[in-house]
Design a protein around this motif. Structure first.
Motif, PDB file in Angstrom:
ATOM      1  N   ARG A 232      48.407  43.781  31.577  1.00 24.16           N
ATOM      2  CA  ARG A 232      47.692  44.455  32.657  1.00 24.16           C
ATOM      3  C   ARG A 232      48.559  45.554  33.254  1.00 24.16           C
ATOM      4  O   ARG A 232      49.780  45.469  33.266  1.00 24.16           O
ATOM      5  N   TRP A 233      47.911  46.564  33.807  1.00 24.72           N
ATOM      6  CA  TRP A 233      48.582  47.656  34.498  1.00 24.72           C
ATOM      7  C   TRP A 233      48.675  47.273  35.966  1.00 24.72           C
ATOM      8  O   TRP A 233      47.653  47.003  36.617  1.00 24.72           O
ATOM      9  N   PHE A 234      49.881  47.231  36.507  1.00 22.01           N
ATOM     10  CA  PHE A 234      50.096  46.810  37.890  1.00 22.01           C
ATOM     11  C   PHE A 234      50.452  47.992  38.778  1.00 22.01           C
ATOM     12  O   PHE A 234      51.142  48.912  38.347  1.00 22.01           O
ATOM     13  N   VAL A 235      49.954  47.935  40.010  1.00 22.83           N
ATOM     14  CA  VAL A 235      50.217  48.966  41.021  1.00 22.83           C
ATOM     15  C   VAL A 235      50.650  48.244  42.295  1.00 22.83           C
ATOM     16  O   VAL A 235      49.904  47.409  42.818  1.00 22.83           O
ATOM     17  N   LEU A 236      51.850  48.557  42.768  1.00 17.56           N
ATOM     18  CA  LEU A 236      52.347  48.012  44.025  1.00 17.56           C
ATOM     19  C   LEU A 236      52.268  49.108  45.077  1.00 17.56           C
ATOM     20  O   LEU A 236      52.866  50.180  44.915  1.00 17.56           O
ATOM     21  N   LYS A 237      51.487  48.848  46.131  1.00 16.77           N
ATOM     22  CA  LYS A 237      51.358  49.851  47.190  1.00 16.77           C
ATOM     23  C   LYS A 237      50.992  49.167  48.500  1.00 16.77           C
ATOM     24  O   LYS A 237      50.107  48.320  48.538  1.00 16.77           O
ATOM     25  N   GLN A 238      51.677  49.558  49.564  1.00 16.12           N
ATOM     26  CA  GLN A 238      51.393  49.121  50.940  1.00 16.12           C
ATOM     27  C   GLN A 238      51.202  47.608  51.057  1.00 16.12           C
ATOM     28  O   GLN A 238      50.261  47.123  51.678  1.00 16.12           O
ATOM     29  N   GLY A 239      52.107  46.867  50.441  1.00 16.05           N
ATOM     30  CA  GLY A 239      52.085  45.418  50.595  1.00 16.05           C
ATOM     31  C   GLY A 239      51.058  44.691  49.752  1.00 16.05           C
ATOM     32  O   GLY A 239      50.778  43.517  49.990  1.00 16.05           O
ATOM     33  N   ARG A 240      50.503  45.367  48.754  1.00 17.07           N
ATOM     34  CA  ARG A 240      49.538  44.721  47.856  1.00 17.07           C
ATOM     35  C   ARG A 240      49.908  45.022  46.406  1.00 17.07           C
ATOM     36  O   ARG A 240      50.255  46.152  46.079  1.00 17.07           O
TER      37      ARG A 240
ATOM     38  N   SER B 239      31.269  48.966  42.130  1.00 20.83           N
ATOM     39  CA  SER B 239      31.084  50.177  42.918  1.00 20.83           C
ATOM     40  C   SER B 239      32.369  50.543  43.639  1.00 20.83           C
ATOM     41  O   SER B 239      33.115  49.672  44.060  1.00 20.83           O
ATOM     42  N   PRO B 240      32.649  51.828  43.781  1.00 21.34           N
ATOM     43  CA  PRO B 240      33.846  52.249  44.498  1.00 21.34           C
ATOM     44  C   PRO B 240      33.892  51.736  45.934  1.00 21.34           C
ATOM     45  O   PRO B 240      34.947  51.425  46.439  1.00 21.34           O
ATOM     46  N   SER B 241      32.741  51.627  46.597  1.00 18.20           N
ATOM     47  CA  SER B 241      32.760  51.148  47.974  1.00 18.20           C
ATOM     48  C   SER B 241      33.216  49.690  48.041  1.00 18.20           C
ATOM     49  O   SER B 241      33.891  49.297  48.972  1.00 18.20           O
ATOM     50  N   ALA B 242      32.847  48.893  47.055  1.00 21.37           N
ATOM     51  CA  ALA B 242      33.307  47.503  47.009  1.00 21.37           C
ATOM     52  C   ALA B 242      34.811  47.463  46.812  1.00 21.37           C
ATOM     53  O   ALA B 242      35.517  46.692  47.458  1.00 21.37           O
TER      54      ALA B 242
ATOM     55  N   PHE C 244      45.020  52.904  46.164  1.00 20.26           N
ATOM     56  CA  PHE C 244      45.884  52.479  45.061  1.00 20.26           C
ATOM     57  C   PHE C 244      45.958  53.476  43.914  1.00 20.26           C
ATOM     58  O   PHE C 244      46.807  53.369  43.052  1.00 20.26           O
ATOM     59  N   TRP C 245      45.076  54.465  43.893  1.00 23.20           N
ATOM     60  CA  TRP C 245      44.998  55.392  42.760  1.00 23.20           C
ATOM     61  C   TRP C 245      46.043  56.503  42.815  1.00 23.20           C
ATOM     62  O   TRP C 245      46.162  57.287  41.887  1.00 23.20           O
ATOM     63  N   HIS C 246      46.807  56.616  43.902  1.00 20.79           N
ATOM     64  CA  HIS C 246      47.872  57.627  43.940  1.00 20.79           C
ATOM     65  C   HIS C 246      49.007  57.180  44.862  1.00 20.79           C
ATOM     66  O   HIS C 246      48.797  56.367  45.763  1.00 20.79           O
ATOM     67  N   GLY C 247      50.198  57.721  44.616  1.00 18.38           N
ATOM     68  CA  GLY C 247      51.345  57.489  45.487  1.00 18.38           C
ATOM     69  C   GLY C 247      51.831  56.053  45.573  1.00 18.38           C
ATOM     70  O   GLY C 247      52.291  55.622  46.621  1.00 18.38           O
TER      71      GLY C 247
ATOM     72  N   ALA D  78      44.664  54.214  33.566  1.00 15.57           N
ATOM     73  CA  ALA D  78      43.973  55.379  34.126  1.00 15.57           C
ATOM     74  C   ALA D  78      43.261  54.937  35.408  1.00 15.57           C
ATOM     75  O   ALA D  78      42.044  54.761  35.439  1.00 15.57           O
ATOM     76  N   VAL D  79      44.032  54.757  36.475  1.00 14.21           N
ATOM     77  CA  VAL D  79      43.493  54.266  37.741  1.00 14.21           C
ATOM     78  C   VAL D  79      43.010  55.450  38.577  1.00 14.21           C
ATOM     79  O   VAL D  79      43.758  56.394  38.819  1.00 14.21           O
ATOM     80  N   THR D  80      41.746  55.376  38.992  1.00 14.39           N
ATOM     81  CA  THR D  80      41.142  56.423  39.806  1.00 14.39           C
ATOM     82  C   THR D  80      40.545  55.790  41.066  1.00 14.39           C
ATOM     83  O   THR D  80      40.546  54.563  41.211  1.00 14.39           O
ATOM     84  N   ARG D  81      39.987  56.629  41.915  1.00 11.06           N
ATOM     85  CA  ARG D  81      39.312  56.141  43.123  1.00 11.06           C
ATOM     86  C   ARG D  81      38.188  55.167  42.758  1.00 11.06           C
ATOM     87  O   ARG D  81      37.922  54.210  43.482  1.00 11.06           O
ATOM     88  N   ALA D  82      37.534  55.371  41.626  1.00 17.10           N
ATOM     89  CA  ALA D  82      36.415  54.527  41.215  1.00 17.10           C
ATOM     90  C   ALA D  82      36.855  53.239  40.507  1.00 17.10           C
ATOM     91  O   ALA D  82      36.036  52.363  40.268  1.00 17.10           O
TER      92      ALA D  82
END
Length: 170
Positions: free
Chosen positions: A57-65, A21-24, A34-37, A73-77
């Motif tokens: 794997r697709w990696f995303v570095l943002k705000q220390g994580r 779930s997106p809330s989790a 993590f889905w933008h910027g 295709a990373v989205t809010r969900a």
């Protein structure tokens, strides 16, 4: 350990071991969108935590994580497959000699060392630089909270000893 910690957080948030779930994802990601910027994104091969096979794997570095996903295709969900808080990392450096693989690098925490393989020397260096900058930025912000300003503490007045008062100055 980072992946184990991630699973424990996801399980506690969702109440089960299958969390999608997106809330989790929002709760476990620490509120990082993590889905933008992102500071950096891209494909890396990561060695599995238990079965030491290599997975792309697709990696995303943002705000220390540092998050990773199966799909770019990373989205809010999207639910990350794992996350590493870079403030807990000690070093990031090349690891070709350790793994005997081209474009390899390692990320070390006090508990474990994780290995990655980039697609080129340029990509490897860019990931090492980006993660290294993030380690410095986020470990500094943690250290700043613990800094004691000795100049602002009340100063104790020195009391001269009896022997110092009675001796004439030379």
């Amino acid at each position: 350990m980072a992946a184990s910690l991630w699973r424990a957080v996801m399980d506690s948030v969702s109440g089960s071991s299958s969390s999608s779930s997106p809330s989790a994802a929002d709760a476990a990601s620490g509120g990082v969108e993590f889905w933008h910027g992102a500071e950096r994104t891209g494909w890396l091969n990561k060695q599995g935590e238990y079965i030491k096979t290599w997975r792309r794997r697709w990696f995303v570095l943002k705000q220390g994580r540092l998050f990773w996903f199966k799909d770019p295709a990373v989205t809010r969900a999207s639910v990350p497959r794992g996350v590493i808080p870079v403030a807990s990392c000690l070093t990031v450096k090349g690891a070709e000699d350790v793994l005997n693989r081209q474009f390899a690098f390692e990320l070390s925490t006090p508990a474990e060392t994780m290995y990655f393989i980039a697609d080129s020397e340029k990509e490897k260096e860019e990931w090492i630089n980006s993660i290294g900058r993030s380690i410095v930025q986020h470990s500094r912000s943690i250290a700043d909270d613990e800094v004691v300003d000795y100049d602002s503490r009340p100063k104790a007045t020195a009391q001269p000893k009896d022997s110092e008062e009675s001796e004439p100055a030379a």
